[in-house]
Motif scaffolding. Structure first.
Motif, mmCIF file in Angstrom:
data_model
loop_
_atom_site.group_PDB
_atom_site.id
_atom_site.type_symbol
_atom_site.label_atom_id
_atom_site.label_comp_id
_atom_site.label_asym_id
_atom_site.label_seq_id
_atom_site.Cartn_x
_atom_site.Cartn_y
_atom_site.Cartn_z
ATOM 1 N N ALA A 1 7.388 -4.537 -3.276
ATOM 2 C CA ALA A 1 7.976 -3.012 -3.075
ATOM 3 C C ALA A 1 8.646 -2.781 -1.718
ATOM 4 C CB ALA A 1 6.866 -2.053 -3.433
ATOM 5 N N ALA A 2 8.494 -3.616 -0.798
ATOM 6 C CA ALA A 2 8.802 -3.604 0.584
ATOM 7 C C ALA A 2 10.032 -2.834 0.831
ATOM 8 C CB ALA A 2 8.726 -4.689 1.543
ATOM 9 N N GLY A 3 10.458 -2.274 1.997
ATOM 10 C CA GLY A 3 11.713 -1.595 2.556
ATOM 11 C C GLY A 3 11.165 -0.679 3.631
ATOM 12 N N PRO A 4 12.259 -0.415 4.393
ATOM 13 C CA PRO A 4 12.047 0.464 5.471
ATOM 14 C C PRO A 4 10.980 1.948 5.108
ATOM 15 C CG PRO A 4 14.143 -0.045 5.514
ATOM 16 C CD PRO A 4 13.520 -0.523 4.096
ATOM 17 N N ASP A 5 11.561 2.489 3.819
ATOM 18 C CA ASP A 5 10.894 3.549 3.535
ATOM 19 C C ASP A 5 9.295 3.353 3.182
ATOM 20 O OD1 ASP A 5 13.222 5.310 1.903
ATOM 21 O OD2 ASP A 5 12.971 5.347 3.735
ATOM 22 N N GLU A 6 8.973 2.356 2.493
ATOM 23 C CA GLU A 6 7.644 1.918 2.278
ATOM 24 C C GLU A 6 6.884 1.590 3.790
ATOM 25 O OE1 GLU A 6 6.151 2.178 -0.472
ATOM 26 O OE2 GLU A 6 8.163 2.557 -1.566
ATOM 27 N N ALA A 7 7.477 1.160 4.785
ATOM 28 C CA ALA A 7 6.828 0.976 5.987
ATOM 29 C C ALA A 7 6.693 2.428 6.652
ATOM 30 C CB ALA A 7 7.904 0.183 6.787
ATOM 31 N N LEU A 8 7.496 3.013 6.354
ATOM 32 C CA LEU A 8 7.378 4.440 7.006
ATOM 33 C C LEU A 8 6.226 5.206 6.305
ATOM 34 C CD1 LEU A 8 8.119 6.631 9.247
ATOM 35 C CD2 LEU A 8 9.881 7.340 7.393
ATOM 36 N N LYS A 9 6.281 5.004 4.870
ATOM 37 C CA LYS A 9 5.136 5.747 4.377
ATOM 38 C C LYS A 9 3.766 5.279 4.746
ATOM 39 C CE LYS A 9 7.597 7.238 0.115
ATOM 40 N NZ LYS A 9 7.541 6.620 -1.426
ATOM 41 N N SER A 10 3.608 3.857 4.747
ATOM 42 C CA SER A 10 2.297 3.363 5.222
ATOM 43 C C SER A 10 2.054 3.746 6.654
ATOM 44 C CB SER A 10 2.360 1.828 4.817
ATOM 45 O OG SER A 10 3.416 1.298 5.524
ATOM 46 N N SER A 11 3.075 3.714 7.321
ATOM 47 C CA SER A 11 2.854 4.076 9.023
ATOM 48 C C SER A 11 2.075 5.578 8.859
ATOM 49 C CB SER A 11 4.091 3.962 9.392
ATOM 50 O OG SER A 11 4.178 4.426 10.915
ATOM 51 N N VAL A 12 2.924 6.380 8.090
ATOM 52 C CA VAL A 12 2.256 7.895 7.876
ATOM 53 C C VAL A 12 0.876 8.049 7.429
ATOM 54 C CG1 VAL A 12 2.674 10.054 6.907
ATOM 55 C CG2 VAL A 12 4.709 8.930 7.964
ATOM 56 N N ALA A 13 0.765 7.107 6.453
ATOM 57 C CA ALA A 13 -0.416 7.034 5.740
ATOM 58 C C ALA A 13 -1.648 6.706 6.874
ATOM 59 C CB ALA A 13 -0.610 6.010 4.452
ATOM 60 N N GLY A 14 -1.256 5.703 7.781
ATOM 61 C CA GLY A 14 -2.067 5.140 8.743
ATOM 62 C C GLY A 14 -2.472 6.147 9.769
ATOM 63 N N PHE A 15 -1.448 7.140 9.904
ATOM 64 C CA PHE A 15 -1.901 8.268 10.742
ATOM 65 C C PHE A 15 -2.615 9.396 10.458
ATOM 66 C CE2 PHE A 15 2.043 6.737 13.527
ATOM 67 C CZ PHE A 15 1.432 6.604 14.621
ATOM 68 N N SER A 16 -2.570 9.424 8.941
ATOM 69 C CA SER A 16 -3.410 10.436 8.445
ATOM 70 C C SER A 16 -4.840 10.358 8.735
ATOM 71 C CB SER A 16 -3.249 10.357 7.009
ATOM 72 O OG SER A 16 -3.646 9.317 6.231
ATOM 73 N N LYS A 17 -5.490 8.814 9.065
ATOM 74 C CA LYS A 17 -6.747 8.644 9.480
ATOM 75 C C LYS A 17 -6.999 9.283 10.892
ATOM 76 C CE LYS A 17 -6.727 4.930 6.312
ATOM 77 N NZ LYS A 17 -5.601 4.011 6.664
ATOM 78 N N GLN A 18 -6.168 8.960 11.764
ATOM 79 C CA GLN A 18 -6.042 9.297 13.067
ATOM 80 C C GLN A 18 -5.731 10.773 13.254
ATOM 81 O OE1 GLN A 18 -3.190 7.169 15.357
ATOM 82 N NE2 GLN A 18 -3.913 7.859 17.239
ATOM 83 N N PHE A 19 -4.733 11.429 12.626
ATOM 84 C CA PHE A 19 -4.759 12.840 12.674
ATOM 85 C C PHE A 19 -4.516 13.357 11.312
ATOM 86 C CE2 PHE A 19 -1.763 10.824 16.227
ATOM 87 C CZ PHE A 19 -2.586 10.886 17.244
ATOM 88 N N PRO A 20 -5.757 13.715 10.780
ATOM 89 C CA PRO A 20 -5.777 14.285 9.537
ATOM 90 C C PRO A 20 -5.017 15.712 9.178
ATOM 91 C CG PRO A 20 -8.034 13.826 10.329
ATOM 92 C CD PRO A 20 -6.916 13.976 11.378
ATOM 93 N N GLY A 21 -3.887 15.480 8.485
ATOM 94 C CA GLY A 21 -3.137 16.532 8.062
ATOM 95 C C GLY A 21 -2.076 16.914 8.888
ATOM 96 N N ALA A 22 -2.021 16.298 10.022
ATOM 97 C CA ALA A 22 -1.125 16.691 11.065
ATOM 98 C C ALA A 22 0.433 15.977 10.722
ATOM 99 C CB ALA A 22 -1.422 16.128 12.436
ATOM 100 N N LEU A 23 0.517 14.835 10.209
ATOM 101 C CA LEU A 23 2.045 14.252 10.098
ATOM 102 C C LEU A 23 2.476 14.522 8.680
ATOM 103 C CD1 LEU A 23 4.130 12.807 11.773
ATOM 104 C CD2 LEU A 23 3.034 10.826 11.133
ATOM 105 N N SER A 24 3.449 14.902 8.198
ATOM 106 C CA SER A 24 3.804 14.919 6.838
ATOM 107 C C SER A 24 5.192 14.863 6.642
ATOM 108 C CB SER A 24 3.346 16.285 6.029
ATOM 109 O OG SER A 24 3.594 17.397 6.740
ATOM 110 N N PHE A 25 5.702 14.586 5.455
ATOM 111 C CA PHE A 25 7.172 14.288 5.134
ATOM 112 C C PHE A 25 7.686 15.612 5.115
ATOM 113 C CE2 PHE A 25 6.014 10.109 4.162
ATOM 114 C CZ PHE A 25 7.112 9.541 4.942
ATOM 115 N N GLU A 26 9.018 15.983 5.344
ATOM 116 C CA GLU A 26 9.453 17.267 5.053
ATOM 117 C C GLU A 26 9.596 17.629 3.736
ATOM 118 O OE1 GLU A 26 13.698 17.767 6.198
ATOM 119 O OE2 GLU A 26 13.242 19.608 7.263
#
Ligand code: HEC
Length: 510
Positions: A349-374
């Motif tokens: 299922a890989a692709g740049p978008d998946e990578a971005l999504k997982s990257s954002v999901a990764g940040f949600s642990k570090q900065f809960p609720g701070a980073l979200s898709f428009e």
């Protein structure tokens, strides 16, 4: 032969309805031609305000037309079905009028949002809505005449069914635009998804941690996102500089005018790396001057991947990853080395978008609720430090580097960041709004912001900026709002700035 019981005309002829109806229909069709494409930045807020009513208004015509459809079907199957007067005219009038209002609001919405520019789905939806509204008006006129002349209801009904059909298409496109194409089927039971040949729920890899460590492909999850950030903007379909596209693996290998983009196993002979490694002042250095340069760990990861065969499918576990590369991967994928193997999604299922999504999901642990898709459709992000406040400093903000190019708004108000964090924003080429209120930033940050021409709104409330820095903002033609409350900026400086930026609203709290 005249018949006293059944006059040919039961009502006066609907001439004015016809006239105004056709006028409205003509106006609707002309609208897109007169207005051109969406240009979000230039639109007054009122346009956006009214446009945002579209999702509310559009349900009215849908409900009304579904009701009329059922009424008409009822009439067809009743004994007196041939009589057009069986169903009243008013609901249709109301339905057509509400369709026009909904379409007008939709049109404003479309024009107020840059993200709809060149969006095929949005364009199709625009036309679907327009055609539906026109069809509704024509149906109304037809029904009025059928009633007035006691004609056969069949033609009017055919038009009605056609209009409802167009409405169905247009509504489906609209729903896909707001909720994503797979909204309805995303959580459908598996047999139904198989029947419709739909991939498993798209969000799954981003939300659920990967099943098996290292199952993700290095190319799709690590290399492609780097190229996406640094290169693809100029090397893609419709904008292939040097006739070279880098948006798929095949095209990346195929290369451009100068030959293949890469040579598997040989980074020294690989065109993309040769270009990246040229000295900064060389005209052929990539990315070209003026663009944020590709960073060392990014180059290191790509070099390593090419030297080890540049395989499009191979996953991390299939490589023996040396420690420095593990660290580099952790940096560019913004995850800890230990996590490198577990965070990204499965390879298929890989692709740049998946990578971005997982990257954002990764940040949600570090900065809960701070980073979200428009929005669900978008790969653009918003960052807000509202819940972090004093817990966010320059070092913390630095970890966001990989997602900065996707940011459209960033709110760093009342955090501990300084000019150093702001300098990171140079790679945020999509940034429209930045809030730096009550932070330690100074005029130095203004020098950085000057280099982000996409900026429309800057909040410097309660900072140490001065006349010297703020006066430079006159070079930002896109600036629409500037907050300078509780700063040392003098009224004279604001007056001069206002003269140079007449379309910018400067809020001083005075
Ligand atoms: C701002 C636009 C821009 C960006 C970003 C950009 N390039 Fe380019 N690229 C160009 C232009 C313009 C050319 C054609 C002129 C030239 O050959 O130098 C080019 C040409 C090339 C070529 C030569 C293609 C051929 O066969 O002629 C390569 C290789 C290349 N770029 C690689 C990259 C890589 C790798 C990146 C990302 C690190 C990148 N580019 C980012 C604009 C860009």
């Amino acid at each position: 032969m005249p018949n006293h019981d059944l006059p040919t005309s039961r009502r006066s002829k609907p001439w004015s309805l016809t006239f105004f109806g056709l006028l409205a229909a003509g106006g609707l069709i002309a609208m897109p031609f007169l207005a051109g494409g969406p240009d979000g930045e230039k639109m007054p807020d009122l346009v956006r305000f009214l446009g945002h009513f579209h999702p509310v208004l559009l349900h009215l015509p849908i409900g009304v037309f579904v009701l009329i459809l059922f009424q008409e079907l009822g009439a067809i199957f009743s004994k007196r079905g041939k009589e057009p007067g069986e169903t009243p005219l008013f609901p249709l009038f109301f339905g057509a009028a509400s369709a026009i209002v909904a379409v007008l609001a939709g049109f404003l919405l479309y024009h107020g949002e840059v993200r709809f520019r060149g969006n095929e789905l949005a364009e199709r939806h625009l036309w679907g809505g327009l055609i539906f509204a026109v069809a509704a008006v024509v149906t109304l006129i037809f029904k009025a005449w059928t009633m007035a002349l006691n004609g056969n209801a069949a033609f009017y009904r055919l038009l009605l069914f056609g209009s409802v059909g167009v409405m169905g298409f247009a509504s489906h496109d609209g729903a896909s635009l707001t909720h994503g194409e797979d909204y309805l089927t995303e959580y459908a039971p598996e047999p139904i998804r198989n029947l419709l040949e739909i991939e498993p729920a798209k969000d799954a890899p981003a939300i659920v941690p990967a099943k098996v460590a290292g199952e993700q492909s290095v190319y799709a999850n690590i290399v492609a996102p780097i190229l996406e950030r640094r290169c693809v903007q100029c090397h893609k379909e419709g904008k292939a500089k040097g006739k070279f596209r880098m948006d798929t693996y095949e095209l990346l290998v195929k290369g451009g005018k100068e030959g293949p983009g890469l040579e598997a196993g040989n980074s020294a002979e690989s065109n993309i790396l040769i270009r990246m490694n040229l000295p900064m002042d060389d005209e052929e250095h990539m990315p070209p001057e003026g663009k944020p340069d590709i960073e060392d760990p990014e180059v290191a990861v790509i070099t390593w991947w090419i030297d080890n065969g540049a395989d499009p499918k191979k996953s991390l576990t299939e490589f023996d990853v040396p420690a420095p590369i593990q660290e580099a991967i952790a940096k560019v994928a913004s995850i800890a080395p230990a996590q490198v193997a577990t965070t990204a999604g499965p390879a298929h299922a890989a692709g740049p978008d998946e990578a971005l999504k997982s990257s954002v999901a990764g940040f949600s642990k570090q900065f809960p609720g701070a980073l979200s898709f428009e929005s669900q459709q978008s790969s653009l992000l918003t960052f807000t430090a509202v819940s972090l406040r004093g817990n966010l400093d320059d070092a913390g903000f630095k970890t966001l580097a990989p997602v900065l190019p996707h940011l459209v708004t960033v709110d760093l108000s009342a955090t501990k960041i300084t000019d150093q964090a702001v300098s990171q924003l140079l790679s945020a080429k999509n940034l429209r709004l930045v809030r730096l209120a009550e932070t330690g930033v100074t005029d130095a940050s203004i020098d950085t912001l000057l280099m982000i021409p996409s900026l429309e709104s800057i909040n410097l409330y309660g900072t140490k900026v001065t006349d010297a820095g703020v006066s430079k903002l006159s070079a930002m033609p896109n600036l629409k709002r500037l907050y300078l409350w509780q700063t040392a900026v003098t009224p004279e400086a604001i007056k001069t700035l206002k003269e140079k930026l007449p379309s910018c609203e400067i809020i001083t709290g005075a």
